[in-house]
Structures are given as C-alpha cells and as structure tokens.
Motif scaffolding. Structure first.
Motif, PDB file in Angstrom:
ATOM      1  N   ILE A  75      12.207 -45.881  13.941  1.00 58.09           N
ATOM      2  CA  ILE A  75      11.532 -45.370  15.133  1.00 58.09           C
ATOM      3  C   ILE A  75      12.008 -43.952  15.400  1.00 58.09           C
ATOM      4  O   ILE A  75      13.210 -43.679  15.390  1.00 58.09           O
ATOM      5  N   SER A  76      11.080 -43.050  15.597  1.00 62.08           N
ATOM      6  CA  SER A  76      11.424 -41.668  15.923  1.00 62.08           C
ATOM      7  C   SER A  76      10.405 -41.171  16.945  1.00 62.08           C
ATOM      8  O   SER A  76       9.517 -41.909  17.376  1.00 62.08           O
ATOM      9  N   GLY A  77      10.516 -39.906  17.325  1.00 62.85           N
ATOM     10  CA  GLY A  77       9.578 -39.381  18.304  1.00 62.85           C
ATOM     11  C   GLY A  77       9.724 -37.893  18.494  1.00 62.85           C
ATOM     12  O   GLY A  77      10.497 -37.229  17.794  1.00 62.85           O
ATOM     13  N   GLY A  78       8.983 -37.374  19.447  1.00 67.07           N
ATOM     14  CA  GLY A  78       9.031 -35.944  19.716  1.00 67.07           C
ATOM     15  C   GLY A  78       7.963 -35.554  20.715  1.00 67.07           C
ATOM     16  O   GLY A  78       7.332 -36.401  21.355  1.00 67.07           O
ATOM     17  N   HIS A  79       7.752 -34.258  20.831  1.00 63.62           N
ATOM     18  CA  HIS A  79       6.740 -33.713  21.727  1.00 63.62           C
ATOM     19  C   HIS A  79       5.663 -33.033  20.892  1.00 63.62           C
ATOM     20  O   HIS A  79       5.976 -32.291  19.946  1.00 63.62           O
ATOM     21  N   GLU A  80       4.423 -33.297  21.231  1.00 65.78           N
ATOM     22  CA  GLU A  80       3.323 -32.786  20.417  1.00 65.78           C
ATOM     23  C   GLU A  80       2.185 -32.290  21.296  1.00 65.78           C
ATOM     24  O   GLU A  80       1.750 -32.978  22.228  1.00 65.78           O
ATOM     25  N   VAL A  81       1.721 -31.093  20.973  1.00 66.03           N
ATOM     26  CA  VAL A  81       0.566 -30.494  21.627  1.00 66.03           C
ATOM     27  C   VAL A  81      -0.631 -30.660  20.696  1.00 66.03           C
ATOM     28  O   VAL A  81      -0.539 -30.387  19.500  1.00 66.03           O
ATOM     29  N   VAL A  82      -1.755 -31.119  21.231  1.00 62.39           N
ATOM     30  CA  VAL A  82      -2.986 -31.277  20.451  1.00 62.39           C
ATOM     31  C   VAL A  82      -4.064 -30.416  21.100  1.00 62.39           C
ATOM     32  O   VAL A  82      -4.346 -30.558  22.287  1.00 62.39           O
ATOM     33  N   ARG A  83      -4.650 -29.521  20.311  1.00 65.64           N
ATOM     34  CA  ARG A  83      -5.650 -28.601  20.834  1.00 65.64           C
ATOM     35  C   ARG A  83      -6.967 -28.720  20.053  1.00 65.64           C
ATOM     36  O   ARG A  83      -6.959 -28.916  18.832  1.00 65.64           O
ATOM     37  N   VAL A  84      -8.080 -28.577  20.775  1.00 62.85           N
ATOM     38  CA  VAL A  84      -9.398 -28.501  20.136  1.00 62.85           C
ATOM     39  C   VAL A  84      -9.569 -27.072  19.630  1.00 62.85           C
ATOM     40  O   VAL A  84      -9.583 -26.125  20.419  1.00 62.85           O
ATOM     41  N   ILE A  85      -9.694 -26.905  18.323  1.00 65.12           N
ATOM     42  CA  ILE A  85      -9.844 -25.549  17.780  1.00 65.12           C
ATOM     43  C   ILE A  85     -11.252 -25.282  17.243  1.00 65.12           C
ATOM     44  O   ILE A  85     -11.592 -24.136  16.969  1.00 65.12           O
ATOM     45  N   GLU A  86     -12.054 -26.335  17.088  1.00 67.10           N
ATOM     46  CA  GLU A  86     -13.478 -26.180  16.780  1.00 67.10           C
ATOM     47  C   GLU A  86     -14.224 -27.301  17.485  1.00 67.10           C
ATOM     48  O   GLU A  86     -13.771 -28.455  17.464  1.00 67.10           O
ATOM     49  N   ASP A  87     -15.352 -26.969  18.087  1.00 67.78           N
ATOM     50  CA  ASP A  87     -16.150 -27.976  18.781  1.00 67.78           C
ATOM     51  C   ASP A  87     -17.619 -27.649  18.605  1.00 67.78           C
ATOM     52  O   ASP A  87     -18.169 -26.779  19.282  1.00 67.78           O
ATOM     53  N   GLN A  88     -18.249 -28.324  17.650  1.00 68.14           N
ATOM     54  CA  GLN A  88     -19.674 -28.223  17.398  1.00 68.14           C
ATOM     55  C   GLN A  88     -20.284 -29.612  17.583  1.00 68.14           C
ATOM     56  O   GLN A  88     -19.555 -30.618  17.577  1.00 68.14           O
ATOM     57  N   PRO A  89     -21.581 -29.721  17.744  1.00 71.70           N
ATOM     58  CA  PRO A  89     -22.190 -31.036  18.003  1.00 71.70           C
ATOM     59  C   PRO A  89     -21.812 -32.115  16.991  1.00 71.70           C
ATOM     60  O   PRO A  89     -21.607 -33.266  17.367  1.00 71.70           O
ATOM     61  N   ASP A  90     -21.710 -31.736  15.709  1.00 72.31           N
ATOM     62  CA  ASP A  90     -21.422 -32.722  14.663  1.00 72.31           C
ATOM     63  C   ASP A  90     -20.061 -32.508  14.008  1.00 72.31           C
ATOM     64  O   ASP A  90     -19.776 -33.141  12.980  1.00 72.31           O
ATOM     65  N   HIS A  91     -19.237 -31.646  14.573  1.00 74.65           N
ATOM     66  CA  HIS A  91     -17.971 -31.303  13.916  1.00 74.65           C
ATOM     67  C   HIS A  91     -16.934 -30.917  14.968  1.00 74.65           C
ATOM     68  O   HIS A  91     -17.155 -29.990  15.749  1.00 74.65           O
ATOM     69  N   LEU A  97       0.551 -29.650  17.050  1.00 73.30           N
ATOM     70  CA  LEU A  97       1.699 -28.744  16.982  1.00 73.30           C
ATOM     71  C   LEU A  97       2.922 -29.452  17.563  1.00 73.30           C
ATOM     72  O   LEU A  97       2.903 -29.891  18.715  1.00 73.30           O
ATOM     73  N   LEU A  98       3.969 -29.583  16.760  1.00 76.39           N
ATOM     74  CA  LEU A  98       5.213 -30.184  17.232  1.00 76.39           C
ATOM     75  C   LEU A  98       6.045 -29.136  17.958  1.00 76.39           C
ATOM     76  O   LEU A  98       6.152 -27.985  17.505  1.00 76.39           O
ATOM     77  N   VAL A  99       6.668 -29.528  19.063  1.00 81.81           N
ATOM     78  CA  VAL A  99       7.567 -28.655  19.801  1.00 81.81           C
ATOM     79  C   VAL A  99       8.944 -29.294  19.771  1.00 81.81           C
ATOM     80  O   VAL A  99       9.144 -30.403  20.282  1.00 81.81           O
ATOM     81  N   VAL A 100       9.895 -28.589  19.149  1.00 76.79           N
ATOM     82  CA  VAL A 100      11.226 -29.146  18.895  1.00 76.79           C
ATOM     83  C   VAL A 100      12.299 -28.303  19.583  1.00 76.79           C
ATOM     84  O   VAL A 100      12.243 -27.068  19.535  1.00 76.79           O
ATOM     85  N   ASP A 101      13.252 -28.979  20.202  1.00 75.77           N
ATOM     86  CA  ASP A 101      14.405 -28.299  20.794  1.00 75.77           C
ATOM     87  C   ASP A 101      15.535 -28.303  19.772  1.00 75.77           C
ATOM     88  O   ASP A 101      16.128 -29.338  19.489  1.00 75.77           O
ATOM     89  N   ASP A 102      15.814 -27.136  19.193  1.00 78.25           N
ATOM     90  CA  ASP A 102      16.838 -27.001  18.163  1.00 78.25           C
ATOM     91  C   ASP A 102      18.056 -26.296  18.755  1.00 78.25           C
ATOM     92  O   ASP A 102      18.147 -25.076  18.762  1.00 78.25           O
ATOM     93  N   HIS A 103      18.998 -27.126  19.286  1.00 75.53           N
ATOM     94  CA  HIS A 103      20.220 -26.599  19.892  1.00 75.53           C
ATOM     95  C   HIS A 103      19.909 -25.556  20.970  1.00 75.53           C
ATOM     96  O   HIS A 103      20.465 -24.454  20.984  1.00 75.53           O
ATOM     97  N   GLY A 104      18.998 -25.917  21.853  1.00 77.80           N
ATOM     98  CA  GLY A 104      18.667 -25.035  22.965  1.00 77.80           C
ATOM     99  C   GLY A 104      17.591 -24.013  22.668  1.00 77.80           C
ATOM    100  O   GLY A 104      17.147 -23.300  23.576  1.00 77.80           O
TER     101      GLY A 104
END
Length: 326
Positions: A75-91, A97-104
């Motif tokens: 079991i693991s986990g994290g923080h993730e941002v999901v964005r719509v980068i293309e939005d067409q009627p059929d596509h 995007l993972l957001v990681v805290d690396d020693h501050g």
C-alpha cells in the motif's frame, strides 16, 4: 394446496430478485438515448479531473502455478493533480501530475495520461517486448462505447482498451475489455518470472472522488506460449483533497504544456507512419528515452533551455529510437 402456496411464494420471491446482468454485446439505442448517454459519459470522464489524495493498494491473490508464492500486499499513496488538457466532443485527454514533498522541497513529477475516444475504430495495444500495434475495435461493438488509452510518463503508450459506461446495482462504471499491458515499474525492477499483464480495468465515481480498479493476470512467455502465473488486485482510490502545493503542479504544466503537446504529436506521428510504436524499454525507466524526455521538460520549466530546443531534441530522440513494425 400446500404445493400451490409454495409455488405462489416462489413466484413472489422471484419478482423481488434483481434481473440478471446481461452479457455485453452491441448496444441498441435510439438517437436520443445515444445522445443522452454520451453526455452522461462525458460528464463522468471530465469529473475525474481535480486535486486528490491517492491510495494505491496492490495485492497478489491467487497463484496459478504450483510453487509460486504471492507477494505481500503493498500500500502506498501520494498527492495527484488531474487536469483536462484536451476536450473535444469525441476526444478527452486527462493529464496526471504527482506532487511530492522531498525533504521540505516540492517536486512535481509528470505521471500517467489517459485519452478517451468515443466510438473508436482502432486502439493502440501492447504486443510484448517494447511493441504496441494498432488493433481494430469490432465494428458491432463501437456504438456507444469509449476507448481509454493510457500513456506512460514520457507519453509513450502503455495500454488501451474499450468498453461502455453502465449502471449496475446503483453504481455507475466504465469497464474495459481484456487488455495487455507491460509490467509496471514495481514489478519490472524485480526481474520477476512474469513479463506482462492481462487485465480488465474499471473506473467508477464515488461520493468523494473516483476509483480505478484493476484485475490483473500476470503472465509469462514459456516455450512460445503465454501462461498465467498469479492474479493481482489493484485498487487506486482518488479522494478529493487540496491541502498540498497544487499550485506547483499547475505552474509546472503551464511552463511545459506546449513541449509535451509536441511530444504527444511526435509519438502520434510515429504510430501512424510506422505501423505502431516499437522502442526498447528499461525496467527502471520505461522506454530508453523516458529519462531524457522528462529531464528536457524539467530544464524548460526551470528556464535552463528553450522550448524550441527541447522540442527539436525530443523529436529526434523519438524518431531515432523507434522502429517500423513490419
């Protein structure tokens, strides 16, 4: 009298029981029904965008070969941002995007991408040993269905499947057909006895986000024949959450999105002109050029190189390292 009463009770109980789920097959919808269903499907796909806390729960369950001992649950986990980068009627395209805290210090790691296409005629499927080929979707199974193609961190393909959105037991979901996938890094770095997955994927909305459930059969190529080794269940849970540095992810994407758009276009061109994509892979990085494509993006984000120079190098790397599939 008693027999008649028992028969009456049995009929009453049968009437209360839910109707059995019908096997998947061609969809029969009126134009109005198809339009409404498509709108509902699009809403479900777009709703996967957002800011999340993610939990990855992986467990090998059933050994299909004597002597194989399933791995312990991970079991693991994290923080993730999901964005719509293309939005067409059929596509529709969603970028993770993972957001990681690396020693501050906050680090943003470009993660997987999912492309959704309505009523596709073909999908780019994994064919083993660093190779993805075009496969036709049966014509009778296209109407009302969506394909989902998942791409790796460098926008090279990973797996693709097609299926329909449906509601069962009051829960709405999308379920794929059986799909082939290369090993995930968590397995590939161990040099396991299996070398690919045969899987069904499900995406389902929840009151607080959504889940991605994978039913993975881990397979090995032995004497020219694929055989099952062990079954694995993976449940990825996305819970809406924004108490982390979401801005870092959006800043990274704003600085690199045009570069990654050019990279996507380069992979797409190769897939169309070379009969698919064939490229060597490494266990710890995916494709042999994955690390470099990501480091170019980091340099662009940091202002250490220009977008034009990065795009030119990326196109060269993709062209030189992919082969034509005969």
């Amino acid at each position: 009298m008693k027999t008649r009463m028992m028969h009456t009770v049995a009929l009453a109980l049968l009437a209360l029981a839910p109707a059995p789920a019908l096997a998947d097959g061609p969809l029969r919808q009126s134009p109005a029904e198809a339009l409404a269903a498509k709108a509902a499907d699009r809403a479900e796909i777009l709703a996967m965008a957002g800011n999340y806390k993610v939990r990855f729960d992986m467990q090998e369950t059933t050994a299909w070969q004597s002597g194989y001992v399933p791995l312990d649950r991970k079991i693991s986990g994290g923080h993730e941002v999901v964005r719509v980068i293309e939005d067409q009627p059929d596509h529709i395209v969603l970028q993770h995007l993972l957001v990681v805290d690396d020693h501050g210090k906050t680090m943003v790691i470009k993660h997987w991408r999912q492309d959704w296409d309505y009523q596709p005629s073909r999908v780019l499927v994994y064919a083993g040993q660093g190779k993805w080929v075009w496969e036709a979707v049966p014509e009778a199974m296209r109407a009302g269905r969506w394909s989902q193609t998942v791409y790796q961190v460098d926008d090279s393909p990973r797996y693709a499947g097609w299926g329909r959105f449906e509601t069962q037991g009051g829960v709405r979901r999308w379920r794929s057909n059986w799909t082939w996938r290369p090993l995930a890094r968590r397995d590939a770095v161990r040099h396991p006895v299996y070398d690919r997955y045969y899987a069904i994927n499900r995406h389902q909305p929840t009151p607080t986000g959504w889940i991605h459930w994978q039913d993975n059969m881990k397979m090995a190529l032995k004497d020219g024949k694929l055989v099952p080794i062990v079954q694995e269940s993976v449940l990825n849970t996305y819970e809406r959450f924004d108490r982390y540095d979401v801005k870092a992810a959006d800043t990274y994407w704003a600085r690199t999105r045009d570069y990654w758009a050019a990279v996507r276009a380069a992979w797409s061109r190769v897939a169309d002109t070379k009969g698919g994509i064939a490229i060597p892979e490494k266990a710890d990085t995916g494709t042999v050029i994955s690390g470099r494509l990501l480091s170019i993006a980091d340099a662009i984000a940091a202002g250490k190189t220009t977008e034009a120079a990065g795009v030119a190098e990326a196109r060269t790397l993709i062209d030189r390292n992919t082969a034509t599939i005969g």
